[in-house]
Design a protein around this motif. Sequence first.
Motif, PDB file in Angstrom:
ATOM      1  N   GLN A   1      -1.195  -6.612  -0.646  1.00  0.00           N
ATOM      2  CA  GLN A   1      -1.928  -5.633   0.155  1.00  0.00           C
ATOM      3  C   GLN A   1      -1.873  -5.922   1.658  1.00  0.00           C
ATOM      4  OE1 GLN A   1      -5.852  -4.525  -2.026  1.00  0.00           O
ATOM      5  NE2 GLN A   1      -5.221  -6.514  -2.798  1.00  0.00           N
TER       6      GLN A   1
ATOM      7  N   GLY B   1       0.759  -1.249   0.000  1.00  0.00           N
ATOM      8  CA  GLY B   1       0.000   0.000   0.000  1.00  0.00           C
ATOM      9  C   GLY B   1       0.791   1.302   0.000  1.00  0.00           C
ATOM     10  N   PRO B   2       1.649   1.542   1.004  1.00  0.00           N
ATOM     11  CA  PRO B   2       2.345   2.831   1.037  1.00  0.00           C
ATOM     12  C   PRO B   2       3.178   3.095  -0.220  1.00  0.00           C
ATOM     13  CG  PRO B   2       2.523   1.735   3.153  1.00  0.00           C
ATOM     14  CD  PRO B   2       1.896   0.744   2.215  1.00  0.00           C
TER      15      PRO B   2
ATOM     16  N   GLY C   1      -4.396  -0.646   5.746  1.00  0.00           N
ATOM     17  CA  GLY C   1      -4.135   0.782   5.602  1.00  0.00           C
ATOM     18  C   GLY C   1      -5.279   1.544   6.207  1.00  0.00           C
ATOM     19  N   PRO C   2      -5.400   2.855   5.981  1.00  0.00           N
ATOM     20  CA  PRO C   2      -4.534   3.686   5.140  1.00  0.00           C
ATOM     21  C   PRO C   2      -3.155   3.938   5.788  1.00  0.00           C
ATOM     22  CG  PRO C   2      -6.216   5.037   6.217  1.00  0.00           C
ATOM     23  CD  PRO C   2      -6.519   3.608   6.562  1.00  0.00           C
ATOM     24  N   SER C   3      -2.363   4.713   5.069  1.00  0.00           N
ATOM     25  CA  SER C   3      -1.006   5.063   5.482  1.00  0.00           C
ATOM     26  C   SER C   3      -0.201   3.794   5.771  1.00  0.00           C
ATOM     27  CB  SER C   3      -1.029   6.010   6.681  1.00  0.00           C
ATOM     28  OG  SER C   3       0.263   6.513   6.924  1.00  0.00           O
ATOM     29  N   THR C   4       0.676   3.829   6.785  1.00  0.00           N
ATOM     30  CA  THR C   4       1.516   2.656   7.025  1.00  0.00           C
ATOM     31  C   THR C   4       0.715   1.523   7.664  1.00  0.00           C
ATOM     32  OG1 THR C   4       2.395   4.020   8.798  1.00  0.00           O
ATOM     33  CG2 THR C   4       3.878   3.543   7.004  1.00  0.00           C
ATOM     34  N   GLY C   5      -0.419   1.837   8.273  1.00  0.00           N
ATOM     35  CA  GLY C   5      -1.399   0.820   8.670  1.00  0.00           C
ATOM     36  C   GLY C   5      -0.848  -0.373   9.416  1.00  0.00           C
TER      37      GLY C   5
ATOM     38  N   SER D   1       0.918   3.839  -3.330  1.00  0.00           N
ATOM     39  CA  SER D   1       0.505   5.253  -3.400  1.00  0.00           C
ATOM     40  C   SER D   1       1.570   6.083  -4.110  1.00  0.00           C
ATOM     41  CB  SER D   1       0.278   5.813  -1.995  1.00  0.00           C
ATOM     42  OG  SER D   1      -0.878   5.228  -1.429  1.00  0.00           O
TER      43      SER D   1
ATOM     44  N   ASP E   1      -6.835  -1.865  -1.524  1.00  0.00           N
ATOM     45  CA  ASP E   1      -6.260  -1.082  -2.622  1.00  0.00           C
ATOM     46  C   ASP E   1      -6.904  -1.424  -3.968  1.00  0.00           C
ATOM     47  OD1 ASP E   1      -4.625  -0.519  -0.473  1.00  0.00           O
ATOM     48  OD2 ASP E   1      -2.876  -1.577  -1.267  1.00  0.00           O
TER      49      ASP E   1
END
Lengths: 397, 203
Positions: free
Chosen positions: A114, A88-89, A117-121, A92, A130
């Motif tokens: 995946q 994820g990160p 998340g969001p962010s570093t989650g 983005s 995602d």
Amino acid sequence: MQADPRAVLTGVHFLNGDQACCEGALAAGARFAAGYPITPSTEIVERFSKRIPLVGGVFIQMEDELAASIAIQGAAWAGKKVFTVTSGPGFSLMMEHIGFAAMTETPCVFVNVQRGGPSTGLPTLPAQGDMMQARFGSHGDYPCIALSPDSPQECFRLMIRAMNLAEEFRTPVFLMMDEVVGHMTERVEIPAAESIEVTPRRLTEKAPEDYLPYETETSKIGGSLTPEMAIAGEGYKFHVTGLTHDERGYPSMTPETQHKLIHRLFAKIDTAKDRIIELEEDHTEEAEVVVISYGITMRVAERAIQMARTEGIATGKLRLITVWPLAEERIRELAGRVKAFVVPELNMGQVVLEVERVTGGRTRVIRVPHAGGTVHKPEQILEAIRRGAMTVQGAGA
Amino acid sequence: MEIRIAGFGGQGVILATQILGRAAAIHDGLHATMTQSFGPEARGGACSAQLIVSDEPVLYPYVTRADVLVAMSQEACTKFSPEVKPGGILIVEQDLVRMQQPPDGVSVFCLPATRMAEELGKRVVQNIVMLGFATAITGVVGEEALENAVLSAVPGHLADLNRKALAAGLEAGRTCLRNPSSGMETGAIPGLAAGVASARAPA
């Protein structure tokens, strides 16, 4: 074209999904990868970096995901089959260059294992959050091919398919794994190289002076909408830009050029979608409730489906092996016949939005969202199936 | 069969589970799905791996009610023993685990695997000793399959040592099954009373 036996680890192995994905990339002919390793995708490039010197190729650990996602595109134009992996990160950060790949028609594969998340989650825990980012993450309009494996064996197979589709359609292709599938270890059978079909690069046979990098057979009936490539450094002069461009590859910022280019980008996927879309169905014909899902969530849902059947609920399974483009026609057909669709996902509701759109209120769609961090409990999905079975038909959603 | 092997990082928990999974999936023709969880530390953090072995394809990848728990640390035993189902098997590294109250209806087996490995010459093979012990007791995979899987997972120069470690664990498990009082304590508190003779490797 068949796989190069030097790169194919024929035999029976006990591999996790990440390792199997790497073997798939090698079998498919990937000879360049760049990445900025991130959990839970690290094992893919870790293995690639060990294996690629033996096969002949390059792995570069870049300074970040932006660099990785554009380094592979440089290598693609230099003639290599390429991929990058992230979670994820990093996904983005790659968005800008995903749009560049779509616009410049650069064949490349983005693997996203995946995590929450969001962010570093949740770095070490799963999610499927995602899916819409894969579809719509970069700005502007572009089509998307995304595949979702549910086992290490399928990570191997679908990575080959992703690499092949990228070459055939000259488009970024997404292999949307998740942490469970990436870190889950199972038996993986790797066949002999001669039984692995590999799509070669669509290289031009024209002389350098006759070659136009974005010329297609658009006007010819049945002609390919995908232009041919040349290898940079072999005498062909061409210009590759993210600006709207004509057949010569030169910027041409007019509504007409934009119309022609964007419509062709969509048409090349749209006209082939029956071939691109791969589904797995079980008992959908006589079902009153059909569970639609993908990746690890479909495996968990299958346990729920078995439980529902023992309760006497006719339950079918529709697994989206290809998530994008969505199997709209098949979902629409089923919508006319079943009482309800149950759509579990490891997100708060993403692909289900599309199922709702396609269904258009003709059948009930029950969301089974999950914030991620682990998988659903089969009982959660079973409960939704029970609710679906109790739907009074014709009552709509 | 749902199996969890747990301990701390560095004990070879993941490798042991991988070997067992490989034995099942490759050498015994069963379906096996392994998952793992670990902390950010390279060594010393909590570490646990799960293995589902079945005649049929595995759908749900995680342990829900464990048939077998192999606990190689106190923390692992405390944390995971409640998930062992009645009629299940709990196997502990007796020098590292002190159990106050074993779960109801669970058969407990204990082995000083680390000490046995030290006696064989290298502490690192304690996971292989434990694997042999657990396999003899549970019968989850065949002994030949297990040996093949061990040998394909370890470097050649350590093959002999690992073979010995595996034999010691298997023998200890067999002894336990033949003579329950030598190491098996059902519903009792094992490992507490000094001199609870656990099966020992032949010297």
